[in-house]
Design a protein around this motif. Structure first.
Motif, PDB file in Angstrom:
ATOM      1  N   SER A 251       0.916  -1.158  -0.048  1.00 38.72           N
ATOM      2  CA  SER A 251      -0.077  -0.158  -0.077  1.00 38.72           C
ATOM      3  C   SER A 251       0.841   1.296  -0.003  1.00 38.72           C
ATOM      4  CB  SER A 251      -0.980  -0.100   1.049  1.00 38.72           C
ATOM      5  OG  SER A 251      -0.153   0.052   2.349  1.00 38.72           O
ATOM      6  N   SER A 252       2.105   1.157   0.432  1.00 33.55           N
ATOM      7  CA  SER A 252       3.043   2.334   0.223  1.00 33.55           C
ATOM      8  C   SER A 252       4.137   2.115  -0.735  1.00 33.55           C
ATOM      9  CB  SER A 252       3.637   2.472   1.669  1.00 33.55           C
ATOM     10  OG  SER A 252       4.100   1.454   2.235  1.00 33.55           O
ATOM     11  N   THR A 253       3.643   1.465  -1.844  1.00 36.23           N
ATOM     12  CA  THR A 253       5.010   1.272  -2.958  1.00 36.23           C
ATOM     13  C   THR A 253       5.590   2.532  -3.318  1.00 36.23           C
ATOM     14  OG1 THR A 253       3.986  -0.945  -3.528  1.00 36.23           O
ATOM     15  CG2 THR A 253       5.463   0.128  -5.087  1.00 36.23           C
ATOM     16  N   MET A 254       4.762   3.426  -3.597  1.00 34.97           N
ATOM     17  CA  MET A 254       5.105   4.834  -4.116  1.00 34.97           C
ATOM     18  C   MET A 254       6.054   5.487  -3.049  1.00 34.97           C
ATOM     19  SD  MET A 254       2.686   7.726  -5.391  1.00 34.97           S
ATOM     20  CE  MET A 254       2.080   6.644  -6.281  1.00 34.97           C
ATOM     21  N   ALA A 775     -10.190   8.317   8.491  1.00 38.68           N
ATOM     22  CA  ALA A 775     -11.153   7.045   8.234  1.00 38.68           C
ATOM     23  C   ALA A 775     -10.731   6.013   8.317  1.00 38.68           C
ATOM     24  CB  ALA A 775     -11.915   7.640   7.050  1.00 38.68           C
ATOM     25  N   THR A 776      -9.401   5.609   7.847  1.00 40.18           N
ATOM     26  CA  THR A 776      -8.771   4.424   7.949  1.00 40.18           C
ATOM     27  C   THR A 776      -7.801   4.256   9.062  1.00 40.18           C
ATOM     28  OG1 THR A 776      -6.969   4.902   6.524  1.00 40.18           O
ATOM     29  CG2 THR A 776      -9.044   4.178   5.710  1.00 40.18           C
ATOM     30  N   SER A 777      -7.568   5.099  10.151  1.00 38.19           N
ATOM     31  CA  SER A 777      -6.598   5.126  11.047  1.00 38.19           C
ATOM     32  C   SER A 777      -6.607   3.918  12.237  1.00 38.19           C
ATOM     33  CB  SER A 777      -6.941   6.460  12.146  1.00 38.19           C
ATOM     34  OG  SER A 777      -8.036   6.349  12.758  1.00 38.19           O
ATOM     35  N   ALA A 778      -7.725   3.342  12.204  1.00 40.21           N
ATOM     36  CA  ALA A 778      -7.870   2.063  13.063  1.00 40.21           C
ATOM     37  C   ALA A 778      -7.917   0.908  12.491  1.00 40.21           C
ATOM     38  CB  ALA A 778      -9.375   2.209  14.055  1.00 40.21           C
ATOM     39  N   LEU A 779      -7.628   0.726  11.067  1.00 42.51           N
ATOM     40  CA  LEU A 779      -7.540  -0.669  10.400  1.00 42.51           C
ATOM     41  C   LEU A 779      -6.439  -1.184  10.227  1.00 42.51           C
ATOM     42  CD1 LEU A 779     -10.245   0.519   7.346  1.00 42.51           C
ATOM     43  CD2 LEU A 779     -10.717  -0.427   9.566  1.00 42.51           C
ATOM     44  N   LYS A 785      -6.382  -1.652   3.320  1.00 42.14           N
ATOM     45  CA  LYS A 785      -6.189  -1.717   1.805  1.00 42.14           C
ATOM     46  C   LYS A 785      -7.619  -1.765   0.879  1.00 42.14           C
ATOM     47  CE  LYS A 785      -4.153  -4.290  -2.000  1.00 42.14           C
ATOM     48  NZ  LYS A 785      -3.265  -5.571  -2.338  1.00 42.14           N
ATOM     49  N   ILE A 786      -8.335  -2.538   1.409  1.00 42.27           N
ATOM     50  CA  ILE A 786      -9.698  -2.803   0.823  1.00 42.27           C
ATOM     51  C   ILE A 786     -10.809  -1.703   0.954  1.00 42.27           C
ATOM     52  CG2 ILE A 786     -11.649  -4.464   0.882  1.00 42.27           C
ATOM     53  CD1 ILE A 786      -9.869  -6.791   1.841  1.00 42.27           C
ATOM     54  N   VAL A 787     -10.775  -1.188   2.306  1.00 36.97           N
ATOM     55  CA  VAL A 787     -11.563   0.065   2.736  1.00 36.97           C
ATOM     56  C   VAL A 787     -11.173   1.295   1.850  1.00 36.97           C
ATOM     57  CG1 VAL A 787     -12.382   1.438   4.506  1.00 36.97           C
ATOM     58  CG2 VAL A 787     -12.147  -0.785   4.911  1.00 36.97           C
ATOM     59  N   GLN A 788      -9.934   1.347   1.667  1.00 38.16           N
ATOM     60  CA  GLN A 788      -9.359   2.588   1.054  1.00 38.16           C
ATOM     61  C   GLN A 788      -9.642   2.301  -0.579  1.00 38.16           C
ATOM     62  OE1 GLN A 788      -7.340   5.139   2.753  1.00 38.16           O
ATOM     63  NE2 GLN A 788      -7.980   6.145   0.748  1.00 38.16           N
ATOM     64  N   GLU A 789      -9.632   1.327  -1.023  1.00 39.64           N
ATOM     65  CA  GLU A 789     -10.116   1.077  -2.323  1.00 39.64           C
ATOM     66  C   GLU A 789     -11.567   1.414  -2.366  1.00 39.64           C
ATOM     67  OE1 GLU A 789      -9.247  -2.908  -3.529  1.00 39.64           O
ATOM     68  OE2 GLU A 789      -7.272  -2.740  -3.774  1.00 39.64           O
ATOM     69  N   ALA A 790     -12.550   1.061  -1.589  1.00 42.99           N
ATOM     70  CA  ALA A 790     -13.837   1.243  -1.345  1.00 42.99           C
ATOM     71  C   ALA A 790     -14.173   2.814  -1.411  1.00 42.99           C
ATOM     72  CB  ALA A 790     -14.747   0.661  -0.346  1.00 42.99           C
ATOM     73  N   LEU A 791     -13.315   3.586  -0.542  1.00 43.56           N
ATOM     74  CA  LEU A 791     -13.501   4.827  -0.470  1.00 43.56           C
ATOM     75  C   LEU A 791     -12.922   5.619  -1.593  1.00 43.56           C
ATOM     76  CD1 LEU A 791     -12.013   5.510   3.321  1.00 43.56           C
ATOM     77  CD2 LEU A 791     -14.547   5.479   2.435  1.00 43.56           C
TER      78      LEU A 791
END
Length: 849
Positions: A251-254, A775-779, A785-791
């Motif tokens: 998720s942090s390849t960049m 919004a994803t701080s507690a995941l 990764k999945i929720v970030q894609e959904a967002l």
């Protein structure tokens, strides 16, 4: 071998053993556990875990795997269903619970602060701490200099300071740095690393980069330990831990590709906040507001009675009943006198016959008086007042709730007590007035009719009896008004303590809150005691005056009887006036207090614009948060806000929601000032997922459906939103599925599960503007990764403002704004900002060194 000392006490939590020389060895043996409210959902399934004294152990795994449950078992919030938890070889069940929790420092994922000063919040960790100890703990946690009304990372750092101030033997960190910005995280992590030396430390973490230096990393899956070892050992296994790490790294390849920008410059932001010393020494910096539900022009009796107009048929019946009740005592006096008069009859049969007749009259009078006493209009008014008060509370500006006197407990007390008090201005009190008028009019009329001379004598005592009752009632009124504040304060403390019982228990502050509660009640008790003594004196005087009046009437009545007055008339006159007056006095003394009763859109596109916005929180007018910020968020674009904790990022979102209005400047939506847009209409187009999600004690489906209360949300929409938020599979696995009750504040779920339900709640509204505050701080890594894609999908076609400390989550934003010192210091795309070698560059490289 640790020596053990027994200690007995009357307190349930102060019984059991104490370990004199605590080492900090913790062992879980074959532990099985499920939460009492969800017995069909196993959490731990035979967990074995050994933690050696002084070691730092990290617990990792998917959300809901049982990491935080282990932390709760160590604190003995719960006991295992099967198996045992040992501390230095002793079962936790055998240890003094108060002593145990005093040895443990806890920093939770969602820190709870109490409604007092920052210094007092830190001292809850160690009531015996000196001012210097508090300041040192705050410095260690990078909280030194923070003010009140803190959010996010600021609250987290104060909670860390609260844990550090007790110098714990065991340190439990449940996502302790999840809410911190990069610079603060590095400093706080270093402080925590230093604090953990010499004590046993257990860390729950989703961000695996923060626990690589742990002595042992424990991977939990399906309620069991599946792997454990150092970072290097587990990576070599290429199994569960390896998968978690690689998922997070992907998720942090960049970020990894940009390491060529790395340098060792520290990010140096200006810090113009107040010094902690001034905060420690002040009791409160809360300013007063003009807005208050109970302030402003007070309703008159007529205005309050107008509110009772819908119950006018009941009021008419009630008034008629009051008149009948008022006539009851004088009528009783006449019947009683006639009964006495029958005793003078010569015929025994005639005496019996007349007595039976008057007894029947008395029974009829009693039945009529009983029927006349039913009255419902006042209760309906109370229900209406409570409804309107609650609606008014919900419609207040957020600054209203920032006010210390408007805490949850105080507002609940007002809702419970003040609404009922208003009834005193209409229902029972108005009935009492009518009843009293009927009593005195009929009593005087009858006394003058039967013997005016004796009537005047009895009437002479009436003012004294009424005055005694008046002073009694007036004193009680003043006492009630003065005691109201202490009752509200004690209720506030009780609500705060109970609603945050986990934090209170972990700090071992049960007795502290109990002492605060009783301390607030002491003034109420003392004033009540004085009022009772005074009221007893006045009441005794009123009763004695009644007997003095009887004595005078009987004495003078004897002379009148000698002059030919029928002796039953003496009883009729004296009873009618004296007992009538007493009934009025009793009614005035024991009905509710009168004075207390009186006192008592259009379509949205989504273009947001901030124009020279200045802002300071009402409770901290001297601390300017925004200092002329300019920002444009175009329809359909995603703008990310980054910067240190306290720089104003979350404030920007709160202004968009109109929780507050700017001190100067304006916020526009589609070229319209937010102040000109109907508030309900504005917020209906906003979807928000905050850093600390709040869920309600309802089912999962109801919590998600709360995202749109303007309509009946179909179950298919709820499921679709849950799928987008990556929570559907978890919900479906529960025995009750979407009908599962969440408990108070969603305590039955892990942090990541709660966050995903909050995301689903935002998505079900289909908002035009999406506001994401960490919004994803507690995941965990996979869920994030999945929720970030959904967002990312949810952002399409919507205006989005997102706040993030983890810069890898916002690299694809259309515009990234670096907020510093209350203004936008830099803005551009990720690549553009890296090329500038400015603040964003320093933030980014600092995070990925």
């Amino acid at each position: 071998m640790s020596s053990i000392t027994n200690r007995s006490s009357t307190s349930l939590k102060a019984r059991g053993e104490k370990i004199d020389d605590l080492k900090g060895n913790i062992t879980l043996k074959k532990v099985h556990f499920y939460y009492p409210s969800r017995k069909d959902v196993p959490i731990l399934q035979g967990m074995d875990l050994e933690i050696k004294s002084g070691d730092t152990i990290a617990l990792v795994g998917m959300s809901g795997c049982g990491k935080s449950t282990v932390v709760q078992l160590i604190q003995r919030f719960y006991d295992p269903i099967e198996g045992e938890v040992h501390l230095d070889g002793k079962n936790l069940k055998h240890l003094d619970l108060t002593w145990l929790r005093n040895q443990i420092g806890v920093v939770g994922q969602e820190p709870v602060l109490f409604g007092t000063t920052m210094a007092e919040n830190i001292k809850y960790g160690n009531p015996d701490a000196s001012e210097e100890d508090v300041i040192n703990a705050a410095k260690k946690a990078n909280a030194h200099g923070e003010g009140l009304n803190c959010r996010g990372g600021q609250k987290q750092r104060i909670a860390i300071a609260r844990a550090l101030v007790k110098n714990p033997s065991i340190l439990l960190l449940d996502e302790a740095t999840s809410a911190l910005d990069n610079q603060s995280e590095a400093k706080v992590q270093a402080a925590l690393d230093s604090a953990s030396k010499g004590c046993t430390t257990i860390i729950v973490a989703h961000r695996l980069s923060t626990i690589r230096g742990a002595n042992k990393i424990v991977v939990i899956s399906n309620g069991k330990v599946v792997e454990q070892g150092t970072h290097g050992e587990l990576m070599a296994l290429k199994s569960e831990y390896y998968s978690l790490v690689t998922t997070q790294v992907q998720s942090s390849t960049m970020a990894e590709k940009s390491n060529n920008y790395d340098n060792n410059d520290e990010v140096n932001f200006e810090d113009d906040k107040e010094d902690l010393v001034s905060v420690v020494r002040q009791d409160s910096v809360l300013s007063k507001y003009d807005e208050d539900i109970n302030e402003g022009k007070k309703d008159s009796v007529i205005e309050i009675m107008k509110m009772n107009l819908p119950e006018w048929p009941h009021i008419v019946l009630g008034c008629a009943g009051s008149v009948l009740m008022g006539c009851a005592m004088p009528v009783f006096a006449i019947i009683f006198g006639d009964i006495l008069g029958t005793l003078a009859l010569s015929s025994e049969e005639q005496v019996r016959e007349e007595s039976n007749r008057f007894i029947m009259f008395m029974a009829i009078a009693g039945v009529i008086a009983g029927l006349a006493f039913f009255y419902t209009a006042g209760e309906k008014l109370t229900r209406r007042i409570r409804s309107q008060m609650f609606r008014a509370m919900l419609n207040q500006e957020i600054s209203y709730f920032d006010r210390k006197s408007n805490g949850v407990g105080a507002l609940c007390a007002k809702l419970s007590g003040d609404a009922a008090s208003v009834q005193g201005a209409t229902g029972q009190r108005v009935g009492t007035i009518i009843q009293s008028i009927a009593t005195i009019v009929l009593a005087i009329t009858l006394s003058m009719y039967y013997e005016w001379r004796l009537g005047l004598l009895a009437l002479a005592f009436a003012p004294f009896i009424l005055l005694a009752s008046f002073f009694e009632t007036r004193h009680a009124t003043g006492a009630n008004n003065k005691q109201n504040d202490s009752i509200q304060q004690s209720t506030k403390i009780a609500v705060e303590g109970v609603s945050n019982i986990r934090t209170v228990a972990s700090l071992g502050c049960e007795q502290t809150f109990h002492n605060q509660y009783t301390t607030q009640l002491i003034p109420h008790y003392k004033k009540g005691l004085r009022a009772t003594h005074w009221r007893a004196l006045v009441f005794a005087l009123a009763r004695s005056l009644m007997f003095f009046a009887y004595s005078a009437c009987m004495y003078y009545g004897g002379y009148l009887i000698k002059d030919g007055l029928p002796y039953e008339d003496v009883f009729k006159v004296s009873q009618a006036l004296i007992m009538g007056t007493v009934s009025i006095a009793n009614a005035l003394a024991f009905t509710p207090n009168f004075s207390k009763g009186v006192e008592a859109a259009r379509n949205v596109e989504g273009n947001l614009k901030y124009l020279q916005v200045y802002f300071a929180y009402p409770t901290r007018q001297g601390v300017q948060v925004l200092k002329g910020i300019d920002l444009s968020v175009l329809q359909g674009k995603t703008v990310a806000l980054v910067g240190p904790s306290g720089c104003g990022k979350s404030t920007v979102i709160q202004l968009a929601e109109r929780f507050y209005d700017p001190s100067a400047g304006q916020v526009d939506l589609d070229e319209d000032d937010l102040k000109t847009i109907k508030l309900d209409s504005l917020r209906s187009h906003l979807g928000i997922v905050s850093q600390e999600p709040n869920l309600f004690n309802k089912t999962i489906a109801e919590n998600i459906a709360y995202g749109d209360n303007s309509r009946q949300v179909e179950m298919a929409e709820i499921i679709e939103a849950a799928k987008k938020a990556n929570i559907h599979n978890f919900v479906s696995s529960l025995p009750m599925g979407y009908e599962t009750k969440l408990g108070e504040k969603g305590t039955q779920l892990s942090g990541g599960q709660k966050q995903r339900i909050a995301i689903a709640r935002a998505l079900v509204r289909n908002p035009k503007v999406l506001l994401l505050d960490e919004a994803t701080s507690a995941l965990d890594a996979e869920s994030e990764k999945i929720v970030q894609e959904a967002l990312d999908n949810a952002k399409q076609g919507r205006t989005c403002i997102t706040i993030a400390h983890r810069l890898t989550t916002i690299q694809d934003a259309d515009v990234i704004c670096v907020v510093n010192n209350g203004v936008v210091a830099e803005m551009g795309t990720h690549i553009e900002l890296l090329g500038k070698n400015g603040l964003y560059y320093k933030l980014y490289t600092h995070q990925h060194k």
